[in-house]
Design a protein around this motif. Structure first.
Motif, mmCIF file in Angstrom:
data_model
loop_
_atom_site.group_PDB
_atom_site.id
_atom_site.type_symbol
_atom_site.label_atom_id
_atom_site.label_comp_id
_atom_site.label_asym_id
_atom_site.label_seq_id
_atom_site.Cartn_x
_atom_site.Cartn_y
_atom_site.Cartn_z
ATOM 1 N N ASP A 226 0.845 -1.193 0.000
ATOM 2 C CA ASP A 226 0.000 0.000 0.000
ATOM 3 C C ASP A 226 0.877 1.239 0.000
ATOM 4 N N PHE A 237 -3.491 6.214 -5.377
ATOM 5 C CA PHE A 237 -3.521 5.100 -4.432
ATOM 6 C C PHE A 237 -2.965 3.828 -5.063
ATOM 7 N N LYS A 239 -2.604 0.109 -4.104
ATOM 8 C CA LYS A 239 -3.132 -0.800 -3.104
ATOM 9 C C LYS A 239 -2.606 -2.215 -3.328
ATOM 10 N N ASN A 240 -2.360 -2.910 -2.240
ATOM 11 C CA ASN A 240 -1.912 -4.297 -2.317
ATOM 12 C C ASN A 240 -2.885 -5.122 -3.159
ATOM 13 N N ASP A 261 -8.151 -0.944 -7.152
ATOM 14 C CA ASP A 261 -7.893 -1.820 -6.012
ATOM 15 C C ASP A 261 -8.006 -3.277 -6.462
#
Length: 276
Positions: A226, A237, A239-240, A261
């Motif tokens: 992240d 962003f 994100k994992n 995401d």
């Protein structure tokens, strides 16, 4: 890490936000702009929550015949100018002076970038009138044009801030950050392996960090951590198990950048429109 040549006006952004692998920085280059005779770039940056836009920032980058920015304008939601950065070039383009004006026309701050091509270095100064210089940095690049050493000066104290090291294939293998006292703050070891049309990056513990792939005009980066970055007034962003998708047009210019995401929900995006 695969790096692209950066617009000099984006060097401060990159210096402040550069991470071992993941960076949020200007993506189009002077050479691309000149080759395609681009006069302006309109940039719309958006943040999303649950598929809905929660923030939208519009920008305009006005260019000269060398692909250098002369005006970078950020607009308010009502269409009025929020901030305007005017850039002037002297010494055959080796020195760039950026003056940022507020909506009232007052000078907010001044940045000066000086390129020394022989020594492969760029010096950066930021001044907030009527005070003295508040930022003083010298960025050295190696003969391949890659980041090599960053020197900071704070309150007349000069020190090594960051060092980049590369392997025999010119791929970044390690970065070292230092405090003003010369102590090592962090060492980031970067390992990678090729897999078909992808490159997979690992940290020093052999943990997967990123996977960069190219496929039919798209550049896709898969994240395994992240991270939040900032560009054009919005948050980006990573994100994992999410991804970033960069799409180019038929001329090879970036059309858009989108962050998703792990459930493929869009988180943020940047859209570029070019005026020829």
């Amino acid at each position: 890490m695969i790096k692209k040549k950066l617009n000099i006006s984006s060097l401060l952004i990159t210096t402040l936000l550069l991470l071992p692998i993941f960076s949020f920085s200007q993506i189009y280059t002077e050479s691309e702009l000149v080759e395609n005779r681009v006069k302006e770039v309109n940039i719309v940056a958006r943040e999303y929550v649950s598929g809905k836009i929660i923030k939208e920032i519009k920008n305009k980058d006005i260019l000269n015949e060398y692909g250098n920015s002369t005006d970078f304008i950020t607009y308010k939601s009502n269409g009025k100018v929020d901030k305007n950065v005017k850039s002037y070039y002297v010494d055959n383009g080796k020195t760039q002076i950026d003056t940022t004006f507020t909506e009232n026309g007052n000078i907010k701050y001044i940045k000066v970038f000086k390129k020394d091509l022989k020594q492969h270095k760029i010096s950066h100064y930021q001044i907030i009138p009527p005070k003295d210089t508040v930022v003083n940095q010298t960025w050295y690049r190696n003969k391949k044009g890659q980041d090599s050493v960053l020197i900071n000066t704070i309150k007349s104290k000069t020190f090594l801030r960051k060092k980049w090291e590369y392997n025999e294939d010119n791929i970044l293998k390690q970065t070292t950050s230092y405090s003003s006292d010369g102590n090592v703050l962090s060492i980031d070891l970067i390992k990678y392996k090729n897999e078909d049309n992808c490159i997979i990056y690992f940290d020093e513990k052999e943990k997967k960090r990123e996977k960069k792939c190219s496929n039919k005009g798209e550049e896709i980066t898969y994240f395994y951590f992240d991270r939040i970055g900032y560009l054009y007034g919005i948050k980006l962003f990573a994100k994992n198990k999410g991804k970033k998708v960069v799409t180019r047009d038929e001329k090879g210019l970036i059309k858009n950048i989108k962050y998703f995401d792990k459930k493929k929900n869009i988180l943020s995006e940047i859209v570029y429109e070019y005026v020829f």
